[in-house]
Structures are given as C-alpha cells and as structure tokens.
Design a protein around this motif. Structure first.
Motif, PDB file in Angstrom:
ATOM      1  N   PRO A   1       8.062  -2.595   8.405  1.00  0.00           N
ATOM      2  CA  PRO A   1       9.338  -1.886   8.244  1.00  0.00           C
ATOM      3  C   PRO A   1       9.413  -1.178   6.890  1.00  0.00           C
ATOM      4  CG  PRO A   1       9.643  -4.250   7.915  1.00  0.00           C
ATOM      5  CD  PRO A   1       8.207  -4.057   8.324  1.00  0.00           C
ATOM      6  N   PRO A   2      10.254  -0.150   6.765  1.00  0.00           N
ATOM      7  CA  PRO A   2      10.341   0.621   5.515  1.00  0.00           C
ATOM      8  C   PRO A   2      10.696  -0.227   4.299  1.00  0.00           C
ATOM      9  CG  PRO A   2      11.470   1.759   7.293  1.00  0.00           C
ATOM     10  CD  PRO A   2      11.135   0.401   7.814  1.00  0.00           C
TER      11      PRO A   2
ATOM     12  N   ALA B   1       5.067   2.501   5.471  1.00  0.00           N
ATOM     13  CA  ALA B   1       6.102   2.114   6.427  1.00  0.00           C
ATOM     14  C   ALA B   1       5.743   2.656   7.800  1.00  0.00           C
ATOM     15  CB  ALA B   1       7.456   2.665   5.984  1.00  0.00           C
ATOM     16  N   GLY B   2       5.902   1.833   8.822  1.00  0.00           N
ATOM     17  CA  GLY B   2       5.577   2.238  10.178  1.00  0.00           C
ATOM     18  C   GLY B   2       4.153   1.933  10.588  1.00  0.00           C
TER      19      GLY B   2
ATOM     20  N   LEU C   1       8.483  -9.831   4.042  1.00  0.00           N
ATOM     21  CA  LEU C   1       9.132  -9.950   2.737  1.00  0.00           C
ATOM     22  C   LEU C   1       9.666  -8.592   2.300  1.00  0.00           C
ATOM     23  CD1 LEU C   1       9.649 -12.010   0.427  1.00  0.00           C
ATOM     24  CD2 LEU C   1       7.553 -11.144  -0.627  1.00  0.00           C
ATOM     25  N   GLN C   2      10.960  -8.542   1.961  1.00  0.00           N
ATOM     26  CA  GLN C   2      11.585  -7.260   1.610  1.00  0.00           C
ATOM     27  C   GLN C   2      11.589  -7.036   0.116  1.00  0.00           C
ATOM     28  OE1 GLN C   2      15.438  -6.719   3.392  1.00  0.00           O
ATOM     29  NE2 GLN C   2      14.750  -7.318   5.428  1.00  0.00           N
ATOM     30  N   ARG C   3      11.582  -5.746  -0.227  1.00  0.00           N
ATOM     31  CA  ARG C   3      11.692  -5.391  -1.632  1.00  0.00           C
ATOM     32  C   ARG C   3      13.094  -5.727  -2.151  1.00  0.00           C
ATOM     33  NH1 ARG C   3      10.047   0.807  -1.221  1.00  0.00           N
ATOM     34  NH2 ARG C   3      11.144   0.504   0.740  1.00  0.00           N
TER      35      ARG C   3
ATOM     36  N   VAL D   1      10.055  -4.188  15.176  1.00  0.00           N
ATOM     37  CA  VAL D   1       9.597  -3.789  13.848  1.00  0.00           C
ATOM     38  C   VAL D   1       9.894  -4.946  12.906  1.00  0.00           C
ATOM     39  CG1 VAL D   1       9.890  -2.188  11.923  1.00  0.00           C
ATOM     40  CG2 VAL D   1      10.006  -1.335  14.281  1.00  0.00           C
ATOM     41  N   GLY D   2       8.873  -5.414  12.206  1.00  0.00           N
ATOM     42  CA  GLY D   2       9.068  -6.505  11.261  1.00  0.00           C
ATOM     43  C   GLY D   2       8.887  -7.881  11.849  1.00  0.00           C
TER      44      GLY D   2
END
Length: 225
Positions: A155-156, A196-197, A218-220, A133-134
C-alpha cells in the motif's frame, strides 16, 4: 520432460494440452473407456488403466517420468496415485489435485505429494489477491519443505515504500521471488526500490507469514509522510 497424468477428464486433458504445447512428453491414464478421447489430445500417449494399480503403473513406466500429476475428481484416488508414484517409482515431482478443501490437510509429504493444488482455495486466493491491498494472501502450498507461495500488494502508506530490497531485514525462512509492477515482472535485486502498488511474491515458511505481513504492512509515521 516426461509427465504422466492420472485422470483424463477435462482437467487432465487441459493440463496435457498445455504441457504438450510447451514441448513436453505426456501420458494420460484413465480407467474409464469413455474418458479415452484420443482425438481431443492426439499428441499425447493414452493408457486405459487403473492408476491405483501397480501393474498399470508398471505398464505406464512411471519410473521414467519426471513428474506425475494426480488430476482425477476423487481425492482418495489422487492420494493413492501420489503415494505410489513417490514411494514405488521414485518420481521426483508429484502434483495432486484437491477436490474437497476439507481433505487438503492430507495432501502432504507423507502421501508423496510435493505440490497440492486446491481449485476452490486457489480461486478464493485469486479473488483476495485481486481486491486486497496490504494483506498477505496465500496462493499455493508446497508440501515438500513446508512452505507457501504468498502475495502482498504494497500500500502507498507502507513503511517499505522507497526502500531498497537489499536494505530490508526479511524474516528468516522467507524469500522474495518476484515483484510484479504494472505489466512488468521483475526478478528482485538488492538495488531495486520498492514502490507503492508493487505485488510482492514470497516463498515463506508458514510460521513466518505473520511476521512477514507485519513487516510489509508497517506504516510510515506522520512525520515521515
């Protein structure tokens, strides 16, 4: 659609059965008499011949084929068949089986290969796809056009979660072709919102893969979360 398959072993016969079930016309070619098992795929045409010989391919009327599949267990044979199919008979689509991953670099447009299918690499990619994932996973390489089919499960915490497809500035030379969401397969539109997912499938130029992975991974920020 008319398809010629070089190699009537277990792989070639399985491909032939699937194509026949989908309504296509199939010719199986093999030089080994023990491989000519008409009773196993009775709906197919069969030809006992060496697919590396021009005379054999003339007999097979390869110029009438829409697709040629080189599916033998010998990489050298698959390369020769691919090259002859493309250069001598102008077959529009040539698919070749790669038996040894070390030879994969040879299966390209120079040898007449449009799509190279490496079973070991494909199995490895499917394992990665199932557990990753990711991370961007390369599923298939298209020799013609120098592009790959790649997948990433969103990813979430990804910054793109909740974003509309049309609002994303995708890298050049990449195309989002499918979103797999649970049991649904979506043809993406600009108004679809990424969740997500989501399993995202792209056709992308190899030199854009890193840029694509960076964008998707890129993450929040904590403030956004």
């Amino acid at each position: 659609m008319r398809v010629a398959i070089a190699g009537a072993g277990a792989v070639g016969r399985s491909i032939a059965a699937e194509l026949l079930e989908n309504g296509h016309e199939v010719l199986l070619i093999d030089k080994n008499p023990s491989s000519i098992s008409v009773e196993r795929v009775p709906q197919a045409e069969w030809l006992l011949a060496d697919a590396c010989e021009i005379t054999s391919l003339d007999e097979a009327a390869l110029q009438r084929c829409n697709v040629v599949i080189a599916a033998t267990g010998d990489d050298k044979v698959n390369l020769v068949v691919s090259l002859l199919a493309k250069t001598e008979y102008g077959v529009p689509r040539v698919v070749a089986r790669v038996n040894n991953p070390k030879n994969e670099w040879l299966f390209n447009e120079a040898w007449g290969v449009d799509v190279a299918v490496s079973t070991p690499r494909l199995m490895s990619a499917l394992v990665e796809e199932a557990v990753s994932v990711g991370d961007l996973v390369r599923l298939l390489r298209f020799s013609q056009g120098d592009a790959n089919l790649v997948e990433l499960t969103l990813p979430p915490e990804a910054a793109l979660v909740g974003t509309r497809v049309g609002e994303v500035e995708w890298p050049q030379d990449t195309s989002l072709v499918t979103i797999i969401r649970g049991h649904r397969v979506l043809t993406p539109s600009k108004d679809d919102v990424l969740e997500a997912g989501d399993e995202l499938l792209f056709v992308a130029a190899p030199h854009r893969e890193e840029q694509l992975e960076d964008l998707l991974s890129l993450q929040r920020s904590a403030a956004d979360g």
